[in-house]
Design an enzyme around this catalytic site. Structure first.
Site, PDB file in Angstrom:
ATOM      1  N   ASP A  21      -6.669  46.039  34.267  1.00 33.20           N
ATOM      2  CA  ASP A  21      -7.820  45.704  33.434  1.00 33.20           C
ATOM      3  C   ASP A  21      -7.540  44.323  32.848  1.00 33.20           C
ATOM      4  O   ASP A  21      -6.687  44.180  31.977  1.00 33.20           O
ATOM      5  CB  ASP A  21      -7.976  46.765  32.330  1.00 33.20           C
ATOM      6  CG  ASP A  21      -9.000  46.374  31.266  1.00 33.20           C
ATOM      7  OD1 ASP A  21      -9.706  45.362  31.442  1.00 33.20           O
ATOM      8  OD2 ASP A  21      -9.079  47.097  30.244  1.00 33.20           O
ATOM      9  N   LYS A  84     -11.337  34.687  29.712  1.00 35.20           N
ATOM     10  CA  LYS A  84     -12.233  35.400  30.619  1.00 35.20           C
ATOM     11  C   LYS A  84     -13.670  34.864  30.532  1.00 35.20           C
ATOM     12  O   LYS A  84     -14.418  34.891  31.502  1.00 35.20           O
ATOM     13  CB  LYS A  84     -12.204  36.885  30.260  1.00 35.20           C
ATOM     14  CG  LYS A  84     -12.942  37.806  31.220  1.00 35.20           C
ATOM     15  CD  LYS A  84     -12.679  39.246  30.847  1.00 35.20           C
ATOM     16  CE  LYS A  84     -13.428  40.243  31.694  1.00 35.20           C
ATOM     17  NZ  LYS A  84     -13.102  41.628  31.292  1.00 35.20           N
ATOM     18  N   GLU A 184     -15.966  47.414  35.505  1.00 34.51           N
ATOM     19  CA  GLU A 184     -15.300  48.137  34.417  1.00 34.51           C
ATOM     20  C   GLU A 184     -15.957  49.497  34.129  1.00 34.51           C
ATOM     21  O   GLU A 184     -15.257  50.492  34.005  1.00 34.51           O
ATOM     22  CB  GLU A 184     -15.255  47.262  33.162  1.00 34.51           C
ATOM     23  CG  GLU A 184     -14.258  46.111  33.312  1.00 34.51           C
ATOM     24  CD  GLU A 184     -14.482  44.957  32.356  1.00 34.51           C
ATOM     25  OE1 GLU A 184     -15.271  45.109  31.401  1.00 34.51           O
ATOM     26  OE2 GLU A 184     -13.864  43.892  32.566  1.00 34.51           O
TER      27      GLU A 184
HETATM   28 MG    MG Z   1     -12.391  45.796  28.037  1.00 34.41          MG
END
Ligand code: MG
Ligand code: ADP
Length: 623
Positions: A21, A84, A184
């Site tokens: 992740d 990100k 996700e």
């Molecule tokens: Mg997250």
């Protein structure tokens, strides 16, 4: 006690791969281990998560993670966070972010962003690769030094092709072999095993550090589809911190000038103090907001109650619900058409958030897994599946006895059957049995017998606040959830008012294995004949599977088994086959248990082989 499914060799050919992740605030890795996904943590560490922060010193190597995060106070200009947000973007896309960054970012002739530090330039891909390397390195070391280079990496559902490609490139730079980039919310749903339910609509509510994402997915035949996404790329835990920062800075208003108040070091310190206080408030009704900056002689302390905090952040919570409304409307759904709600992101640990989501969707959201780990766990599930592993668990822990509730008349309604692999969950509907009944008492029982009084009571709790209705009209959903550690949580919720009550118990607590055996034997001795016949039939099937698996797997490790163990397995197999011809539940049970016992060394060897081969970095298909 556990039940060992000897399918191990089916998975023997699968090399290990990692799920990662790569978060805006925190990143972490998970792998498939002993039949379930687990987050990889350094020994003794409370969590495996690595802050997605990079400190670029004047000389020497970049520092990533907790140490880098500390540098944000002393050297904000060279401490890079939220990278990100810049992945696969151009300058025009990220104007709003740039104003919040204390480090300069420019665009080169090809439209690629570059972060400047000490006269050097770094692309977002390079910086993300540093985070990936750190996470990967920590994970490999925690697992004993083996090298796993294959990985599944997660990205937000709304990431476009360029952003996904940038993530791939970052992984390549980090020396990883990307098997797949997955969404996700899909990963979170996989972690909860929602791919195994037939069909339905899933809402994944992800409130992280700086972003909020709501995704509506549909699941059909194990395939996820994103129906809609919504959210706010500038709404997250940081905003909740900011609300508290205001509180503490108010105290300094009089003493400090405007410039002093705007000092980045003071701001960062206040934010860290606020975050600490916020975390405490998720667990306690009040906490101290404590800001110390020895160099500036600042030392302020302010007590904050959860109530005060919740009032302060209510507008933020409302904004997330507005986005949920938009996402549902885009998907053409009403809140109650959503069958599962999953909470993701560290910020969903806040009770105020959980409550708001529950009320909005009118159902209990999934919170059984750690919200900040669930995406990595799901990525590990996907990695396992992609490396040829079956979703059928390798080595399963199971509930030793059935779990249920006492019903009217002292009977037992079984909710989770004995031998269900854990973690597991099930929901049953209950109702009131007299008119205007406003409360329900629940007695949670464990055992195979038909009457609650013959089973073991694990705990009782009461649900009150049921609206007065004619008997049988109230709808109460009772969810049983057994987590990976065997801890049982039972939650009851009345659908119309949302009134809930819950209790956590340890189902095995206090029961020795012998007691479990006795209770099982009792149930077999005393139960009605049809029940007995049903059990016998079940055992014949189970034995059949075990016999086949043993015979299939034995040749692969026979040479490594000592002769005694081999003889034990042969004997147990012979008895299992003989027992399978009978309808004698007791004999079947004994044969099953004996076979399970005899094949323990076999299972251990198989597991060993898998682990060794993987650690040696060899391709297991070559074995
Ligand atoms: Mg997250
Ligand atoms: P991301 O997906 O953005 O990388 P995470 O899911 O790791 O982020 O969430 C990070 C956020 O979760 C931070 O704002 C952090 O303060 C918050 N958080 C973590 N634990 C708690 C807690 N116990 N109570 C409240 N907020 C928490």
């Amino acid at each position: 006690m556990g039940y060992i499914e000897l399918n191990v060799l089916n998975n023997n050919e699968s090399p290990l791969a990692m799920g990662i992740d790569l978060g805006t605030t925190n990143s972490l890795a998970a792998v498939w281990k002993e039949g379930r996904p687990v987050v990889i943590k350094p020994d003794g560490a409370p969590s495996g998560s690595v802050p997605s922060v990079i400190h670029l010193p004047e000389r020497g190597e970049a520092v990533v993670g907790h140490k880098a995060r500390e540098q944000a106070i002393v050297d904000p200009r060279h401490t890079i966070f939220s990278i990100k947000r810049l992945m696969g973007r151009g300058l025009a896309d990220v104007q709003a972010d740039l104003t919040a960054f204390p480090f300069p970012v420019e665009e080169d002739a090809n439209g690629v962003l570059r972060v400047q530090a000490h006269g050097r330039e770094y692309t977002p891909e390079q910086l993300s690769s540093l985070i990936l390397m750190r996470v990967h390195d920590l994970a490999c070391r925690s697992m004993g030094g083996g090298e796993i280079t294959r990985a599944v990496i997660t990205v937000p559902a709304y990431f476009d092709d360029t952003q996904r490609q940038a993530t791939r490139d970052a992984a390549r730079l980090a020396g990883l072999d990307v098997m797949r980039i997955i969404n996700e919310p899909t990963a979170a749903s996989l972690a909860y095993g929602l791919d195994q339910s037939a069909t339905g609509k899933i809402a994944v509510y992800d409130l992280g550090g700086g972003t909020f994402d709501i995704s509506i997915l549909s699941i059909e035949e194990g395939v996820f589809r994103v129906l809609s996404t919504n959210g706010d790329t500038h709404l997250g835990g940081d905003d909740f911190d900011a609300a508290l920062v205001q509180l503490v800075l108010e105290r300094l208003d009089q003493r400090l000038s405007r410039e002093e108040l705007a000092d980045p070091a003071l701001q960062r310190a206040a934010r860290l103090a606020a975050e600490k206080c916020k975390h405490e408030l998720s667990a306690k009704p009040e906490a101290d907001l404590h800001l110390v900056l020895p160099d500036s002689g600042i030392n302020v302390r302010r007590n904050v109650t959860r109530e005060e905090f919740e009032a302060l952040v209510q507008p933020l919570v409302q904004r997330t619900l507005d986005a949920c409304r938009r996402a549902l409307s885009d998907a053409g759904l009403e809140p109650r058409e959503v069958s599962e709600v999953v909470l993701v992101g560290g910020s969903t640990r806040m009770p105020v958030v959980r409550k708001a989501v529950e009320d909005f969707f009118g159902r209990l959201p999934h919170t059984e897994l750690n919200p900040d780990e669930v995406v990595a766990l799901g990525a590990a599930v996907q990695a396992h599946i992609l490396t040829g592993g079956s979703r059928d668990l390798l080595l399963m822990d199971v509930t030793p006895l059935s779990l249920g509730l006492e019903t009217m008349g002292g009977a037992v309604a079984k909710v989770i059957a004995r031998n269900s692999t854990i973690p597991c969950q099930a929901t049953e509907g209950f109702t009131t049995y007299v008119d205007n009944q406003t409360g329900l008492d629940f007695n949670i029982v464990q055992g195979e017998r038909e009457l609650a009084s013959d089973c073991r009571s694990l705990g009782r709790f009461k649900l009150s606040g049921i609206p007065p209705l004619p008997a049988g009209m109230a709808r109460v959903a009772v969810r049983f959830h057994v987590d990976a550690d065997g801890l049982l949580k039972v939650t009851a919720r009345e659908e119309s008012t949302g009134a809930t009550a819950s209790i956590t118990v340890q189902p095995k607590h206090g029961l020795t294995d012998e007691q479990v055996e006795t209770m099982l034997a009792d149930s077999l001795t005393y139960a009605r004949e049809d029940f007995e016949a049903g059990r016998a039939a079940g055992l014949v099937t189970e034995l059949g599977t075990m016999i086949r698996a043993t015979e299939r797997n034995l040749p692969h490790v026979a040479d490594d088994l000592d002769p005694e163990a081999r003889a034990d397995i042969r004997d147990a197999l012979a008895e299992a086959k003989a027992a399978a011809e009978t309808h004698d539940a007791k004999r079947l049970q004994a044969a099953r248990d004996a076979l399970e016992q005899a094949t323990l060394p076999l299972a251990a060897l198989l597991m060993d082989q898998v682990a060794k081969k993987a650690l040696a970095g060899k391709s297991l298909t070559d074995v």
